[in-house]
Write an enzyme that holds these catalytic residues in place. Structure first.
Site, PDB file in Angstrom:
ATOM      1  N   ASN A  89       9.572  28.063  14.601  1.00  0.00           N
ATOM      2  CA  ASN A  89      11.124  27.512  14.156  1.00  0.00           C
ATOM      3  C   ASN A  89      12.128  27.979  15.020  1.00  0.00           C
ATOM      4  OD1 ASN A  89      12.946  27.185  11.830  1.00  0.00           O
ATOM      5  ND2 ASN A  89      13.187  29.338  12.744  1.00  0.00           N
ATOM      6  N   TYR A 157      19.100  19.380  24.242  1.00  0.00           N
ATOM      7  CA  TYR A 157      18.378  19.751  22.825  1.00  0.00           C
ATOM      8  C   TYR A 157      17.412  18.390  22.597  1.00  0.00           C
ATOM      9  CZ  TYR A 157      17.779  20.816  17.872  1.00  0.00           C
ATOM     10  OH  TYR A 157      17.298  21.235  16.545  1.00  0.00           O
ATOM     11  N   LYS A 161      13.159  18.423  22.122  1.00  0.00           N
ATOM     12  CA  LYS A 161      12.565  18.355  20.800  1.00  0.00           C
ATOM     13  C   LYS A 161      11.688  17.257  20.950  1.00  0.00           C
ATOM     14  CE  LYS A 161      14.160  21.404  18.179  1.00  0.00           C
ATOM     15  NZ  LYS A 161      13.335  22.490  17.687  1.00  0.00           N
ATOM     16  N   VAL A 188      20.570  21.045   8.069  1.00  0.00           N
ATOM     17  CA  VAL A 188      20.429  22.165   7.124  1.00  0.00           C
ATOM     18  C   VAL A 188      21.675  22.880   7.414  1.00  0.00           C
ATOM     19  CG1 VAL A 188      19.125  24.161   6.428  1.00  0.00           C
ATOM     20  CG2 VAL A 188      18.155  21.933   7.554  1.00  0.00           C
ATOM     21  N   THR A 190      23.009  25.958   8.418  1.00  0.00           N
ATOM     22  CA  THR A 190      22.791  27.162   9.064  1.00  0.00           C
ATOM     23  C   THR A 190      23.747  27.438  10.186  1.00  0.00           C
ATOM     24  OG1 THR A 190      21.576  26.057  10.964  1.00  0.00           O
ATOM     25  CG2 THR A 190      20.456  26.579   8.936  1.00  0.00           C
TER      26      THR A 190
END
Length: 256
Positions: A89, A157, A161, A188, A190
């Site tokens: 994660n 990024y 990914k 999300v 976060t």
């Protein structure tokens, strides 16, 4: 007590990782929680739930530390559980910059180590440690829609990914007898989203879109997303498809 489930989770101290760590707490579960910091609140939660938690402080953006941690885990995993889980994660969206400004080699190396190289190392350790076991084995790599759709300003990024997605497909093609998926979790609420909202508009042209998602309450909560992800991880057809997205499922569907 012999654990029914042994799980390894990275990025367990905050955000989605912390929500996953809390949701995994249950009798018969032993969790190795990897993060840069140790959480006394998480330890207390696990005691209350009757699970077995071992927190391992490690900076997975450091190649040497990641290698040592992977080797340690391979040597210490219990060999008598019925199920083994690895959830990669931990990740970072930094550095956020347009291509002509991605010039800091150290930050790029740290991001690629955390987002790609460390999951690869941990998958290798997990496979070695569980190869001879007659057990249900599952690997979940937390990916992103950014790995499947280009996003200006997120060159590092998106590339990381996309690499994680493709690596997951290679792992599946090698047929190690492990159910595996690379899962996009959606947008999300976060600290990563907070970092995104503080990006420079010159580096991240879609800044206003992410600010609006937050202001309009359209971000998914970490707790709800964690519950949905773990329900999908439990599902009999987890791993089909290999490149997955939690937004494709209702909660009822994933928990069947």
């Amino acid at each position: 007590m012999t654990p029914h489930t042994v799980a390894i989770l990275t990025g367990a101290s905050r955000g989605l990782g912390l929500a996953l760590a809390r949701a995994l707490a249950a009798p018969g579960v032993r969790l190795f929680a990897l993060a840069r910091t140790v959480s006394t609140d998480l330890a207390g939660h696990w005691r209350e739930q009757g699970g077995d938690l071992e927190q391992i402080p490690v900076d997975l953006s450091d190649a040497g530390a990641a290698q040592q941690c992977a080797d340690r885990l391979a040597a210490m995993l219990p060999q008598d559980a019925q199920r083994y889980l690895l959830i990669n994660n931990a990740g970072t969206v930094q550095p956020i910059a347009r291509a002509d400004r991605l010039s800091d080699a150290a930050s790029l190396q740290a991001a690629l180590q955390l987002n790609v190289a460390s999951p690869v190392l941990l998958c290798a350790a997990f496979l070695r440690a569980t190869a001879s076991l007659d057990a249900d084995r599952r690997i979940l790599n937390i990916s992103s829609g950014a790995g499947r759709n280009p996003m200006p300003g997120w060159g590092a990024y998106c590339a990381a990914k996309a690499a994680l997605d493709h690596y997951t497909q290679v792992l599946h093609a090698e047929n190690h007898g492990v159910r595996i998926a690379s899962m996009a979790p959606g947008v999300v609420d976060t600290s990563m989203q907070a970092d995104i909202r503080h990006a420079d508009r010159a580096d991240f042209p879609q800044l206003e879109r992410f600010v609006a998602l937050h202001e309009e309450g359209l971000l998914s909560s970490a707790q709800d997303t964690a519950a949905r992800i773990l329900a999908r991880l439990e599902h009999p057809d987890f791993g089909t498809p290999v490149l997955d997205d939690i937004r494709h499922y209702s909660f009822d569907q994933t928990s069947q």
